[in-house]
Structure formats: structure tokens, C-alpha cells
Scaffold this active site. Sequence first.
Site, short mmCIF file in Angstrom:
data_model
loop_
_atom_site.label_atom_id
_atom_site.label_comp_id
_atom_site.label_asym_id
_atom_site.label_seq_id
_atom_site.Cartn_x
_atom_site.Cartn_y
_atom_site.Cartn_z
N ARG A 165 52.66 -34.48 3.28
CA ARG A 165 52.30 -35.76 4.58
C ARG A 165 51.42 -34.72 6.05
NH1 ARG A 165 57.21 -37.01 7.58
NH2 ARG A 165 56.33 -35.93 9.16
N LYS A 207 34.82 -49.10 2.96
CA LYS A 207 33.78 -49.92 2.22
C LYS A 207 32.96 -48.66 2.04
CE LYS A 207 36.37 -53.06 4.40
NZ LYS A 207 36.53 -53.39 5.76
N ASP A 228 33.66 -47.51 16.04
CA ASP A 228 34.10 -48.13 14.33
C ASP A 228 32.73 -47.37 14.03
OD1 ASP A 228 34.06 -48.99 11.79
OD2 ASP A 228 36.21 -50.52 12.83
N TYR A 256 35.65 -56.75 14.51
CA TYR A 256 37.17 -57.16 12.88
C TYR A 256 38.09 -58.14 12.83
CZ TYR A 256 39.50 -56.08 8.90
OH TYR A 256 40.20 -56.23 7.25
C1 LIG Z 1 37.42 -53.69 6.67
C2 LIG Z 1 37.37 -52.67 8.13
C3 LIG Z 1 38.51 -52.20 8.96
C4 LIG Z 1 40.35 -52.46 8.02
O1 LIG Z 1 39.78 -51.09 6.83
P1 LIG Z 1 41.02 -51.39 5.77
O2 LIG Z 1 40.54 -50.46 5.08
O3 LIG Z 1 40.80 -52.68 5.11
O4 LIG Z 1 42.31 -51.22 6.81
C5 LIG Z 1 38.23 -52.14 10.26
N1 LIG Z 1 36.71 -51.77 10.78
C6 LIG Z 1 35.92 -52.43 10.21
C7 LIG Z 1 34.35 -52.59 10.60
C8 LIG Z 1 35.65 -52.95 8.56
O5 LIG Z 1 34.76 -53.55 8.29
#
Ligand SMILES: *Cc1c(COP(=O)(O)O)cnc(C)c1O
Length: 381
Positions: A46, A195, A170, A98
Site C-alpha cells: 500500500r 483513458k 485534470d 467531468y
Molecule cells: C474519466 C475521467 C475521470 C474519472 O476517472 P475514472 O478513472 O473513471 O475514475 C476524471 N476526469 C476526467 C476528465 C475523466 O474523463
Amino acid sequence: MRFETIAIHAGDRPDATTGAISVPIYQTATFVFEDVGKTRGWDYSRTANPTRKVLEDTIARLEGGKAGFAFATGMAAETTLMHLLRTGDHVISMDDIYGGTYTLFQSVMSTFGLEFTLLRMDDRQRIEEAIKPNTRMLWLETLSNPLLNTIDLEMVVDIAKKHRLLIVADNTFATPYFLRPIEYGVDLVVHSTSKYLNGHCDVVGGAVVTATDELTQRVQFLLDAMGTCASPFDCWLVLRGIETLPVRMKQHEKNAIAVARYLEEHPSVKRVLYPGLESHRGHGIARSQMKGFGGVVSFELEGGFERVNTFLRNVRVFSLAESLGGLASLAGHPATMSHVSVPRDHREKVGISDGLIRLSVGLENVDDLTEDLEQALKTTV
Ligand SMILES: *Cc1c(COP(=O)(O)O)cnc(C)c1O
């Protein structure tokens, strides 16, 4: 080393212990001590794990930051960063973030006494007027989801420095291949590695990159204390994906530009949102601060929900699914999918209409993609 080389060689590669060219999956919970109080550098997975560490070092170098951290999901990374704040603190963010982030802010963290103001972050005065004595953080998306709004990083970083606010970006949609927010003075970069970084739609994961030693210590502490880290196998998958990030992003973008231009010419399409198009309101900023425009194209169909439904039922190469950034092209409907948790009046206010479709343009032959759109659009008239 340059970006493409870092993506393949950063971190402990080849593995120092065995010479393995593929990073070993250290699928272990615990590590044997050499002596009382003396480890071999690892004690419990962890806290830290060698497979995870290679991924963390690689992402940190790709983003040009001090240190990286790998989390179970993008939301686990975001939840962990929220804990840099305390009850009573105020966060300013964008009004088209998001949907999952919106839910985390409005339905989870606000119940712990954090305050949020969501606004369009394209105007210095609007942002400065929203700053209160308890404001601690600016949270932004470098390319917003799903409207692909851009953000002037020099402007928002200047505001954050002046008012001593933490600034989190982000960078999921842009990826460090196209934009490196830390070079502009951003304090923390967050990713959903589910992604583009992983890029194969076979894992959910998250990451954070820090810009200072102080933040590195705080995030390391929070990750360990909260237990939000990624598993060794998931880290290995993301690492494998990152090795091809540069070639994938180049092709995603090439296909996305072709798809965006095709849609822009189509009579059934009301508007196309893609930062690479001259018609997009963020085109100027995207041009000046990004190396490319990414692989997501959103567009609005004339005529509302019925038509959208027909279109989404009839695509064959594109699949109707959540998520983005994988090899296979996906089509999503933000109003009923990624942004379903955002109240309708807020959605409509910011421009996420029932007619809006978000395409994650994949790596298929681009003619098959435009021909698929062509035949599906035909069914809607
Ligand atoms: C998908 C996404 C998230 C969340 O990520 P997960 O891996 O699905 O928890 C956060 N920010 C953006 C811009 C995203 O496209």
C-alpha cells in the site's frame, strides 16, 4: 531524454534485480525485512510497490513534475487530492467539469463542509470576483469534458499565485504529450489513466503528479493513509499503454481532425466542438499552449433526443459506451451517460444539451469512421 524515450525507459527499466525488459509485476502484499528496522527499500505494497513505482516515475517525468502517484481510479486520485483541504475551505472550478468530479464536489465533499463555486474560467475578473477569504484551490480541466473548452493556463496560474491558491489541473483529455501544465506553474496534475495513458480500455486507474517536494510528501502521506493506490497488475497495464502513448496520440489526433472536419460539413450537424477547428471558441488558446488538439470530438445533432437515439442505434464501427481514449472508437451521450448525475438545468445552462454526442475517435482507418458516421447520420433524416 525526449518524450518518446521517457515513455519507454523511465523508472527502473530494465528491472535492476533480474534484467527483465518488461517490468515485472510485483504481485506481493508485503516484503521481507533484512533485519529488525531494516528493509530492502520496500515494506508493504500500500505504501509503495516496485511495479507501481516505475509507473509513478514515468508519469512524473512525462509531466515534468517532482513525483508521481498511481491510484485505483481517476476518482480515487481526485478524492485523495480533496483531502489536501479541510472543512470550511472553498474551491473554484469550471462549470462543465467531468460528471464524476461534479458529483464528488457537490454530493460528497460538500457534505464534509467544503464549498464549491463552479464557473466559466475564461475571464480573469469573473474568477477573481469568486475568490473568498476561505478559497484555497482552483480546480480545472485543461480540455473540458465534454465541451472541449480550453483554459488560459498563464492567466489562471497568475491568479492562483497572486491569491496563494493551490492549482490542480485534470490533464486527462490533453495528456502530457500535448500539454504539460506544470511547465505553466500548476501545482498538481491529475489523470484518469483509464483513458489515453492506458489507452486500451482494459483498466481503470488514476494518477497525480506533484510540482513541489512539500506536495509530494503530502500526497504520499494521503495515498498511504487513505489506501487509494493502484494494484501492481493495473500499473503494469498502464505502463504498457504509456509506451505507445506518443504514436497513439498522433494518430488519434489525425483521425479526430478528419472526423471533425467531416462533421462540420454535414447538414444534419448543428455544431462541432473540437479545439482544432478554427470555429471553436478555445482554438486560439489551444493553438498557443498545446502541441496538438487531442482525439475527442463532440457535436450536436439538429433536432433533439429522438434523432440522437436513432444515430446512436445505427453506428457500427463506433460503439455506444462510456469512457474514451481507447483504440476502438466510442460514441457517448453525455446527457444520459457521463453527465447524467449533473442536474438538467445546470447541464442546459453550460451547453450539454440532449442533442450532444461525444466521440472518442479511435485508431481505425479514418475512412471507415467517416463512412460509419455517414450511414448513421443518413438514418436520422
Ligand atoms: C474519466 C475521467 C475521470 C474519472 O476517472 P475514472 O478513472 O473513471 O475514475 C476524471 N476526469 C476526467 C476528465 C475523466 O474523463
